[in-house]
Every structure is written in structure tokens, then in C-alpha cells.
Design a protein around this motif. Structure first.
Motif, PDB file in Angstrom:
ATOM      1  N   UNK A  53       0.838  -1.211   0.000  1.00 18.20           N
ATOM      2  CA  UNK A  53       0.000   0.000   0.000  1.00 18.20           C
ATOM      3  C   UNK A  53       0.865   1.249   0.000  1.00 18.20           C
ATOM      4  N   UNK A  54       1.837   1.279  -0.846  1.00 15.86           N
ATOM      5  CA  UNK A  54       2.793   2.379  -0.854  1.00 15.86           C
ATOM      6  C   UNK A  54       2.343   3.548  -1.731  1.00 15.86           C
ATOM      7  N   UNK A  55       1.063   3.824  -1.775  1.00 13.00           N
ATOM      8  CA  UNK A  55       0.562   4.934  -2.592  1.00 13.00           C
ATOM      9  C   UNK A  55       1.178   6.255  -2.145  1.00 13.00           C
ATOM     10  N   UNK A  56       1.592   6.307  -0.902  1.00 10.41           N
ATOM     11  CA  UNK A  56       2.226   7.516  -0.378  1.00 10.41           C
ATOM     12  C   UNK A  56       3.496   7.852  -1.172  1.00 10.41           C
ATOM     13  N   UNK A  57       4.178   6.865  -1.714  1.00 13.45           N
ATOM     14  CA  UNK A  57       5.380   7.124  -2.504  1.00 13.45           C
ATOM     15  C   UNK A  57       5.058   7.853  -3.795  1.00 13.45           C
ATOM     16  N   UNK A  58       3.862   7.639  -4.330  1.00  8.19           N
ATOM     17  CA  UNK A  58       3.482   8.322  -5.562  1.00  8.19           C
ATOM     18  C   UNK A  58       3.220   9.812  -5.336  1.00  8.19           C
ATOM     19  N   UNK A  59       3.111  10.221  -4.087  1.00  6.34           N
ATOM     20  CA  UNK A  59       2.978  11.647  -3.780  1.00  6.34           C
ATOM     21  C   UNK A  59       4.267  12.399  -4.083  1.00  6.34           C
ATOM     22  N   UNK A  60       5.371  11.674  -4.233  1.00  7.86           N
ATOM     23  CA  UNK A  60       6.652  12.291  -4.572  1.00  7.86           C
ATOM     24  C   UNK A  60       6.708  12.757  -6.021  1.00  7.86           C
ATOM     25  N   UNK A  61       5.762  12.304  -6.821  1.00  6.31           N
ATOM     26  CA  UNK A  61       5.746  12.634  -8.242  1.00  6.31           C
ATOM     27  C   UNK A  61       4.738  13.762  -8.456  1.00  6.31           C
ATOM     28  N   UNK A  62       5.226  14.888  -8.932  1.00  7.50           N
ATOM     29  CA  UNK A  62       4.361  16.052  -9.129  1.00  7.50           C
ATOM     30  C   UNK A  62       3.481  15.889 -10.363  1.00  7.50           C
ATOM     31  N   UNK A  63       2.413  16.640 -10.393  1.00  8.66           N
ATOM     32  CA  UNK A  63       1.539  16.648 -11.574  1.00  8.66           C
ATOM     33  C   UNK A  63       2.309  17.135 -12.794  1.00  8.66           C
ATOM     34  N   UNK A  64       3.230  18.081 -12.582  1.00 10.67           N
ATOM     35  CA  UNK A  64       4.039  18.612 -13.680  1.00 10.67           C
ATOM     36  C   UNK A  64       4.918  17.518 -14.278  1.00 10.67           C
ATOM     37  N   UNK A  65       5.444  16.638 -13.428  1.00 13.89           N
ATOM     38  CA  UNK A  65       6.273  15.529 -13.907  1.00 13.89           C
ATOM     39  C   UNK A  65       5.435  14.606 -14.800  1.00 13.89           C
ATOM     40  N   UNK A  66       4.238  14.248 -14.326  1.00 11.41           N
ATOM     41  CA  UNK A  66       3.351  13.408 -15.129  1.00 11.41           C
ATOM     42  C   UNK A  66       3.007  14.093 -16.452  1.00 11.41           C
ATOM     43  N   UNK A  67       2.733  15.399 -16.403  1.00 12.63           N
ATOM     44  CA  UNK A  67       2.390  16.135 -17.620  1.00 12.63           C
ATOM     45  C   UNK A  67       3.556  16.137 -18.603  1.00 12.63           C
TER      46      UNK A  67
END
Length: 165
Positions: free
Chosen positions: A52-66
Motif C-alpha cells: 500500500x505504498x501509494x504515499x510514494x506516488x505523492x513524490x511525483x508532481x503533476x508537472x512531472x506526469x504532464x
């Protein structure tokens, strides 16, 4: 198809390696995996919650995904997929299993790569990647030339006058 692993701390600058990969591998279709490595905690509760490491995905900004989506659109003819993965562990054998599971062909670093930890469990992936037996390439992301179309399409003035009449 070639799968390339790119160690990252998810800063926007690290996405520029995609330009370098596309130029270095012009005839290859690429899968690009951005990776951050974490050592496993000694805490039993942390170990039980690993799935359940969804908290690690908080390290990735929306700008990075974009930015990744923009690159995927720009190089749609050459990039099949761009993804984000985390590696949990600190042994070379576990990392080799990770590489095998994702069918990684090579690991790409920018020439001026500097490890930046996301938290106290982050580990420098160079320890693992250099001992993994997988090809490691270093790319210069500062000298990348992106081709842009500078041709401007205009409607000739004669056609404008005809359409306004």
C-alpha cells in the motif's frame, strides 16, 4: 523494442533524458521506466504495508506526469510507453530480479547525475545498477537538439480578400 530504466528523483530536469534516448537510439522503439529505489524498513508494520505504498506516488508532481505525457505525444513514433516504478530493497540480487521482471535492456543516466533522496529510505541506485550486469549508458542531456518546425502557414492576402468579399 528496448526497455530503458532511468533512475530519478522525479525533478522535471530528469525528463530531458528522453530526448537524449530518442537521439541515441533512433531506430529503436522504447519503453522508458523512471525508477526510484528505497531500502526496506526494519519495521514490521512498514513491511506489512509495503503493498500500500501509494504515499510514494505523492513524490511525483503533476508537472512531472504532464511532462511525461508531452514526451509520449512528441515521440509517439518511437516511444511505446513511459512509466514510473519503485524498487524496494538493497541487494543486487533483488535488483537483478526487478530488472528481469521488467525485461530491462539498459540503464540510462545523465552524465551529470547527482543522487537526491526523496526521504530517509531512498538509496542511491548506482550501487545497484553498476553491479547488476545490465548495460549502463551515460547520456549528455545538455546538448540535445529538438527539431522544431519553424514554417509558419499563412493564408495568402489574395485569398483573405476573396473570402471577405
Amino acid at each position: 523494442m528496448k526497455t530503458v530504466l532511468v533512475p530519478t528523483d522525479f525533478n522535471l530536469e530528469s525528463t530531458k533524458i528522453i530526448d537524449a534516448l530518442v537521439q541515441a537510439q533512433p531506430l529503436e522503439t522504447l519503453n522508458v521506466i523512471f525508477l526510484h529505489a528505497f531500502k526496506l524498513s526494519d519495521s514490521i508494520s512498514d513491511m506489512l504495508m509495503l503493498s500500500r505504498r501509494s504515499r510514494d506516488y505523492e513524490n511525483v508532481s503533476d508537472e512531472f506526469y504532464q511532462k511525461l505525457n508531452d514526451y509520449k505525444k512528441r515521440y509517439a513514433h518511437q516511444i511505446n510507453n513511459i512509466g514510473i516504478e519503485y524498487f524496494y530493497g538493497s541487494t543486487v540480487s533483488a535488483f537483478k530480479n526487478f530488472i528481469e521482471a521488467f525485461d530491462v535492456d539498459c540503464i540510462a543516466y545523465p552524465k551529470d547525475y547527482n543522487f537526491k533522496a526523496l526521504n530517509k529510505y531512498s538509496i542511491d541506485p548506482k550501487f545497484l545498477t553498476e553491479r547488476s550486469g545490465c548495460e549502463v549508458i551515460y547520456l549528455n542531456i545538455m546538448t540535445i537538439h529538438v527539431h522544431e518546425s519553424l514554417i509558419e502557414s499563412r493564408i495568402p492576402e489574395s485569398q483573405l480578400k476573396e473570402s471577405n468579399a
